[in-house]
Design a protein around this motif. Structure first.
Motif: not given
Length: 520
Positions: A412-416, A471-475, A483-484
């Motif tokens: 899930s997005p929360a786990e990521l 992309r990672l920030a959007a997800e 994220c960086r």
């Protein structure tokens, strides 16, 4: 105390050599515990390289405490003060550099200083504009990053020997330094099968995928199964550069030494380098007693056809050449490609056996990301037919078989997001398995490494860190900076964790392009 006024030493402040002379004078005084004042009054247009040489390098010799106690600067403009701070920080950071990202930053900073040392603009507005362009990376955009994929391993040489696909002696030859049998990839097995069928083939796979084994194992098999005539060259292997010849020669020498040490008998494969670096006495030995394999380049192959003393190396009788191998096939394009294609035809006319196997190896030869696997193989086969003058078919083109290295399942997005936060805070894992099961590892491999096409995995084109962070920030809903930081930390960690199969959990490549400057 001694005061040093720069304008008394020079009226030009762009040269490292001038700055080095001044710095050496300052260092001699500091070594005697003499306080020094450097006066920048009247010194204009100081280049970064001048400041780095004058001030930055002093921080490599003395501690910050010693410098604060003994060295003082005065009359430096705000711009010069900012430049001094930047050069000092670069020197301090360079001492602490431990990762590829640190090295990359230091290299670009050095190159930036080199470029700026040539820029002497009197007009403040134009100078500020040019420096802003440089600071924004106008000449060196963000680097591209690509995670090296994992290749599908199928069987060890011992297992293949037990099944009858390899000669037992072949399995004894192809072993690691510690005696472990080579564990072959799918594309190496596929090449071995093509050779067993007597078919010509082209192998396209990435760097470090063992492409050389796709022809050396079949060649060794032919020798061990009695298909090599005494005093006749069985295989001619042509490389585009002598460096590749020398590298392969060293690899064969290592196999030979390990085999003879381990089993106490002569290595069954005779091989030799035959290039411009080969000494005259070695050439005479090779001519008098031709080896099974000659490693050479296309220029020397041409000379071997025209020099009478080399005719014995390339002859059709009694059996002729059984293997003709061209490594890095993709390098032979244009006019040079036409010349090499004609060379191949002359080689075949002079020395080819009726059942000659043509082998080409190459990195990926089709750049179109939309091309299907079938289209890629058709394109490579068409190129190979023109090069070899032989009916190579699409089914004779062997592509790499890639697999995910990570073990993670969909999360899930929360786990990521939780994994990203932990990585941004510097989380470390203790084992390879824990790293490969982390949700962020799977995300990184998917963005920088692999994508699916036609039910198979293929390499994803290189991407930038900022694009990945966006992309990672959007997800995940996290900040781009977080994220960086997480990506840099996690990639660095992956490059440090050892993997018996892949070398590292995540090996990756940085591609940095540097543009040529233009007129303002």
């Amino acid at each position: 105390m001694e005061e040093i006024r720069l304008t008394r030493w020079s009226d030009h402040f762009g040269s490292r050599s001038t700055a080095s002379q001044i710095r050496q004078y300052i260092v001699n005084l500091l070594n005697k515990s003499v306080s020094v004042v450097v006066d920048f009054d009247g010194a204009r247009n100081l280049s970064p390289s001048f400041v780095d040489e004058l001030i930055g390098k002093i921080f490599e010799v003395f501690s910050p405490e010693e410098i604060n106690h003994l060295l003082r600067l005065k009359n430096a403009s705000p711009e010069t003060q900012a430049l001094i701070r930047r050069m000092i920080q670069q020197r301090v950071d360079r001492k602490k550099a431990t990762t590829i990202f640190d090295l990359h930053r230091n290299v670009l900073e050095d190159y930036s200083a080199f470029v700026r040392s040539f820029i002497h603009i009197a007009d403040d507005r134009i100078r500020d504009f040019v420096h802003r362009q440089l600071d924004d990376g106008h000449l060196w955009p963000d680097f591209l990053l690509q995670v090296s994929p994992a290749y599908a391993r199928i069987a060890t040489v011992d297992e293949l020997a037990q099944s009858g696909l390899l000669h037992p002696e072949t399995a004894r030859i192809f072993r690691e330094n510690d005696g472990k049998p080579y564990h072959l990839y799918q594309h190496q097995i596929d090449a071995l099968e093509k050779a067993r069928q007597g078919r010509s083939y082209v192998v396209t796979s990435g760097t470090g995928s063992g492409k050389s084994l796709t022809y050396f194992i079949p060649i060794v098999e032919a020798v061990l199964r009695g298909k090599a005539s005494a005093g006749q060259v069985l295989a001619l292997i042509v490389y585009p550069m002598n460096a590749l010849v020398n590298s392969q020669l060293q690899a064969l020498e290592t196999l030979r030494q390990n085999y003879e040490t381990r089993f106490g008998k002569p290595f069954p494969l005779r091989f030799a380098r035959y290039t411009g670096e080969t000494r005259d006495e070695e050439r005479q030995t090779i001519r008098q007693n031709p080896p099974h394999v000659i490693l050479t380049n296309y220029v020397m192959a041409e000379l071997m056809l025209v020099r009478p003393e080399d005719h014995r190396l390339l002859r059709r009788y009694p059996d002729g050449l059984r293997f003709l191998v061209f490594d890095e096939l993709h390098t032979y394009t244009g006019r040079q490609g036409a010349d090499v294609a004609m060379l191949i035809r002359r080689l075949k006319e002079r020395a080819a056996a009726p059942d000659l196997i043509h082998i080409g190896t190459s990195a990926t030869m089709v750049a179109d990301p939309k091309a299907s696997a079938r289209e890629r193989r058709e394109t490579v086969a068409r190129f190979a037919r023109r090069m070899f003058g032989h009916p190579v078919q699409a089914d004779d083109v062997i592509e790499e078989t890639l697999i995910p290295a990570t073990r993670g399942e969909a999360v899930s997005p929360a786990e990521l997001a939780g994994a990203v936060r932990a990585a941004a805070q510097g989380e470390r894992v203790d084992s390879l398995e824990a790293y490969l099961q982390n949700p962020l590892s799977a995300w990184v491999e998917g963005f920088f490494g692999l994508e699916k096409q036609d039910e198979r995995y293929r390499r994803r084109p290189p991407q930038t860190i900022p694009a990945a962070a966006d992309r990672l920030a959007a997800e995940t809903g996290l900040g781009t900076a977080t994220c960086r930081d997480a990506l840099i930390h996690w990639l660095t960690l992956g490059s440090q964790i050892k993997s018996e199969e892949q070398g590292r959990a995540f090996a990756f490549k940085l591609h940095q392009f540097i543009s040529q400057g233009r007129a303002v």
